[in-house]
Design an enzyme around this catalytic site. Structure first.
Site, PDB file in Angstrom:
ATOM      1  N   CYS A   1      70.037  36.377  24.829  1.00 63.25           N
ATOM      2  CA  CYS A   1      71.450  36.596  25.119  1.00 63.25           C
ATOM      3  C   CYS A   1      71.980  35.739  26.270  1.00 63.25           C
ATOM      4  CB  CYS A   1      71.687  38.073  25.408  1.00 63.25           C
ATOM      5  SG  CYS A   1      71.101  39.147  24.079  1.00 63.25           S
TER       6      CYS A   1
ATOM      7  N   HIS B   1      78.547  38.341  28.234  1.00 64.72           N
ATOM      8  CA  HIS B   1      77.830  38.583  26.986  1.00 64.72           C
ATOM      9  C   HIS B   1      78.291  39.910  26.410  1.00 64.72           C
ATOM     10  CE1 HIS B   1      74.782  39.307  24.073  1.00 64.72           C
ATOM     11  NE2 HIS B   1      74.132  40.195  24.807  1.00 64.72           N
TER      12      HIS B   1
ATOM     13  N   ASN C   1      77.011  42.497  18.887  1.00 64.07           N
ATOM     14  CA  ASN C   1      76.172  41.645  19.741  1.00 64.07           C
ATOM     15  C   ASN C   1      75.566  40.539  18.892  1.00 64.07           C
ATOM     16  OD1 ASN C   1      74.178  40.504  21.343  1.00 64.07           O
ATOM     17  ND2 ASN C   1      73.406  42.450  22.126  1.00 64.07           N
TER      18      ASN C   1
END
Length: 325
Positions: free
Chosen positions: A111, A252, A282
């Site tokens: 990420c 993020h 995500n």
């Protein structure tokens, strides 16, 4: 000589996996998912691999920057879901684009991958080795998700984002900060290959649960709420700025609770923090560049603005950057 981002692009596959569809797969419902994550839907790739998503995002970033594939010196693809071990996703994108003058390699930082790639591109450009670099964050996480695991299948989606980074007398990358805690990496894991099989024996097909993402959600949440602000603070310190000097925070998109924690930590107005987690979930390394491309498309980015980017997640890793447009 510094570097500056001159173009953004993103591509999301067309199929949408809504919370109501997940209700038929696991014991969950829309209210439960939204309350805990802020996610209402995510995109799922069908018949398109990671490199295909990345190439489409790349073409849009190149068009935004006014550059052709032949002008690229380097392609860096941040991904944890490459289509194959070799050739790399970056090499597959290079071939698809016809970027015959570009070197190409993949980078794995989950990420935080896009910010890691930005730091790498900036370093190459500052060294004088390259002038025009394409950086990608692209994932097909649906291929490593166990859709009987309620703790993970509600979170992740597929997508790709891209940016063109160029040498510039007007410095655009004001600071970067990269960090990792490999000792805690087991709390967010996806096993690539089985480690307990005889390579000369007869092997039965592995179950998806053997290679799917596994996550200790509470530990990942605590890590993110602790390390994301530390990364942001260090990037600001290195840039000689404070949060008051920042026009946009682009975090993020892991979980709305984490983003809300960042908002409270810095006493930020919500309209200063970009979020699209409700629509895309995500997408790991792709979340930040997808946000940036959307912001460009919606006219939210302007010359002279300062942006604070922050990634955090698998590895475990954390990374932040301050950029000027």
């Amino acid at each position: 000589m510094g570097s500056k981002i001159t173009g953004f692009g993103a591509y999301l596959p067309p199929e949408t996996l809504t919370n109501s569809r997940l209700e038929g797969l696991v014991n969950t419902n829309d209210e439960w998912i939204v309350q805990r994550t802020g996610i209402r839907e995510r995109r799922i790739a069908r018949g398109e691999g990671t490199a295909a998503l990345a190439a489409k995002a790349a073409r849009r970033a190149l068009a935004d920057a006014g550059r052709s594939p032949g002008e690229l010196d380097l392609i860096i693809a941040a991904t944890v879901t490459p289509d194959c071990f070799t050739p790399s996703a970056a090499c597959l994108v290079q071939a698809e684009l016809g970027a015959v003058n570009a070197a190409a390699f993949d980078l794995s930082a989950a990420c935080s991958g896009f910010v890691y790639a930005l730091d790498t591109a900036d370093s190459f450009i500052r060294s004088g080795k390259f002038r025009t670099v394409l950086i990608l964050g692209a994932e097909t996480l649906s291929r490593i998700i166990d859709y009987t695991d309620r703790s993970t299948c509600i979170l992740f989606g597929d997508g790709a984002g891209a940016a063109v980074v160029e040498a510039s007398e007007e410095n655009g990358v004001l600071s970067t900060y990269l960090w990792a805690d490999g000792a805690s990496g087991h709390v967010l894991r996806a096993q690539a290959l089985p480690q307990d099989e005889n390579p000369f024996g007869t092997r039965a097909p592995r179950e998806i649960s053997d290679r799917a993402v596994s996550m200790a959600g509470g530990e990942v949440l605590r890590f993110s709420l602790s390390e994301a602000p530390k990364a942001m603070d260090e990037a600001l310190r290195r840039a000689g700025l404070t949060i008051a000097d920042i026009d946009w925070v682009v975090p993020h998109q892991a979980n709305k609770r984490i983003i809300s924690g960042i908002i409270r930590r810095y006493h930020l107005p919500e309209d200063k923090v970009y979020m699209n987690i409700d629509r895309f979930g995500n997408t790991s390394s792709a979340t930040i560049p997808i946000c940036l491309a959307e912001m460009r498309e919606h006219g939210l980015l302007a010359s002279g603005q300062r942006l604070l980017l922050v990634g955090f997640g698998g590895g475990l890793t954390a990374a932040s950057a301050v950029i000027a447009l």
